[in-house]
Design a protein around this motif. Sequence first.
Motif, PDB file in Angstrom:
ATOM      1  N   ILE A 116      47.884 -22.931  20.354  1.00 33.58           N
ATOM      2  CA  ILE A 116      46.825 -23.561  19.551  1.00 33.58           C
ATOM      3  C   ILE A 116      46.702 -22.863  18.203  1.00 33.58           C
ATOM      4  O   ILE A 116      46.536 -23.510  17.164  1.00 33.58           O
ATOM      5  N   ARG A 117      46.775 -21.530  18.214  1.00 34.09           N
ATOM      6  CA  ARG A 117      46.717 -20.806  16.941  1.00 34.09           C
ATOM      7  C   ARG A 117      47.915 -21.149  16.060  1.00 34.09           C
ATOM      8  O   ARG A 117      47.795 -21.215  14.838  1.00 34.09           O
ATOM      9  N   LYS A 118      49.078 -21.375  16.675  1.00 30.53           N
ATOM     10  CA  LYS A 118      50.249 -21.759  15.907  1.00 30.53           C
ATOM     11  C   LYS A 118      50.068 -23.141  15.283  1.00 30.53           C
ATOM     12  O   LYS A 118      50.507 -23.394  14.152  1.00 30.53           O
ATOM     13  N   LEU A 126      39.603 -24.384   8.071  1.00 30.14           N
ATOM     14  CA  LEU A 126      39.096 -24.803   9.371  1.00 30.14           C
ATOM     15  C   LEU A 126      37.577 -24.929   9.302  1.00 30.14           C
ATOM     16  O   LEU A 126      36.919 -24.183   8.573  1.00 30.14           O
ATOM     17  N   PRO A 127      37.001 -25.848  10.037  1.00 27.37           N
ATOM     18  CA  PRO A 127      35.533 -25.943  10.045  1.00 27.37           C
ATOM     19  C   PRO A 127      34.913 -24.755  10.766  1.00 27.37           C
ATOM     20  O   PRO A 127      35.393 -24.336  11.823  1.00 27.37           O
ATOM     21  N   GLN A 128      33.866 -24.216  10.181  1.00 29.74           N
ATOM     22  CA  GLN A 128      33.125 -23.151  10.838  1.00 29.74           C
ATOM     23  C   GLN A 128      32.143 -23.701  11.864  1.00 29.74           C
ATOM     24  O   GLN A 128      31.752 -22.999  12.792  1.00 29.74           O
ATOM     25  N   ALA A 160      41.255 -21.914  18.377  1.00 28.67           N
ATOM     26  CA  ALA A 160      41.551 -22.227  16.982  1.00 28.67           C
ATOM     27  C   ALA A 160      40.774 -21.354  16.011  1.00 28.67           C
ATOM     28  O   ALA A 160      41.057 -21.370  14.806  1.00 28.67           O
ATOM     29  N   GLY A 161      39.779 -20.619  16.503  1.00 27.03           N
ATOM     30  CA  GLY A 161      38.999 -19.751  15.636  1.00 27.03           C
ATOM     31  C   GLY A 161      37.767 -20.417  15.061  1.00 27.03           C
ATOM     32  O   GLY A 161      37.261 -19.977  14.020  1.00 27.03           O
ATOM     33  N   GLY A 342      41.944 -34.579  13.867  1.00 29.60           N
ATOM     34  CA  GLY A 342      40.682 -34.345  13.170  1.00 29.60           C
ATOM     35  C   GLY A 342      40.737 -33.090  12.315  1.00 29.60           C
ATOM     36  O   GLY A 342      40.243 -33.079  11.172  1.00 29.60           O
ATOM     37  N   LEU A 343      41.343 -32.023  12.827  1.00 31.09           N
ATOM     38  CA  LEU A 343      41.473 -30.793  12.035  1.00 31.09           C
ATOM     39  C   LEU A 343      42.416 -30.993  10.847  1.00 31.09           C
ATOM     40  O   LEU A 343      42.169 -30.468   9.752  1.00 31.09           O
ATOM     41  N   TRP A 344      43.492 -31.757  11.032  1.00 25.68           N
ATOM     42  CA  TRP A 344      44.385 -32.053   9.912  1.00 25.68           C
ATOM     43  C   TRP A 344      43.665 -32.865   8.842  1.00 25.68           C
ATOM     44  O   TRP A 344      43.837 -32.624   7.650  1.00 25.68           O
TER      45      TRP A 344
END
Length: 355
Positions: A116-118, A126-128, A160-161, A342-344
């Motif tokens: 996932i981190r990769k 990234l959204p906080q 994902a952080g 969604g993150l992209w």
Amino acid sequence: MVSQRDRDILREDLRARGTKLNAAEREALLKTYLPDPAVLPSKPARSRASTASSERRKTPRKKPIRAFLKSQLHHLTYALTHIIFGIVVRLLQAYHAVVDRIFAIVYHHHRTPELIRKDVRGLKRLPQHLSTILTLRKEDDALAALMDEVAELAAWSSCAGIPQLSVYEKTGTLKSCIPALHQIITTKLASYYGTPSQQPNLQLFAPHHPVYHAENAFRPDNPTLTILLLSSTDGRETIVDLTKTLAEMSQNGKLSPDDITQELVDAEISEITSQPLALDPSSRDTVLKPEPDLLLVFGPFLKLDGYPPWQIRLTEMYCTGQRSHGLAGDGEAVEYQGYMRGLWHFAGAQMRFGR
């Protein structure tokens, strides 16, 4: 023509009278020279026939065959348009369904935080605070499925952080089972991270509910994942209750009407979702970011369904089901490829903030 004799009589009569003739006298004088209406010639037969034919031409002649063919042509055009449009829509749905399956195979997390981190390593930002809208289905195990979806989202966000996650479910069922939800999320995190020492610190809370976290489970070296549970009562009903409270305070003299400003209302509303969260008494209180950076809607179309409006003034929204349109039967399923899309989308969005 008037005869000479009549002219002389008329002239002598005018000299004797000294006045001009009136209209009735002139009509009586000329009556003898007009033809008799009884002996006037009638219209010829040809003129009567032409008049009748012109009247027939004025009335439109009925053309049932032509009208029938025209209506059938319209129906055929309408049917062909619908068929072509339906084929195009189905082809697009099939294309996006195949692409979704390919993404599901290529970008599968395998419950491994490193993968996932990769996947998120190359994103610009990234959204906080990530928010999502989920729906309680009507199946027998709907609540268990909903809690498992929340646990999956919590695990993906932690890997994902993303430190803050808010989950909106309209009925508010999740608020009534916070301890059970905490246990399910903890079990899911254990399947991703393995030993408890590597798991993030987990805390759950909801408006007007205390913060829930595991006793004696705080690990200062590990990151903290905060999950906020929202429902429809935190939207319109909240502003209604706040309005009633301010009105009663103003009537009782505890608050002046001039003190009720927009800043006061914003502060009262923000206090609902930004209460201090402290897992370690020796550490400084952390405050949940009131407005999410990204709102994910797992469904076939973008439907806020009563989401608190003041929470999403500057929020980027993304609907994960708009591509597949439910063709594969999982338009509302929480899947990893939809989460990553969604993150992209958030990483590539332009944040203009009204400019």
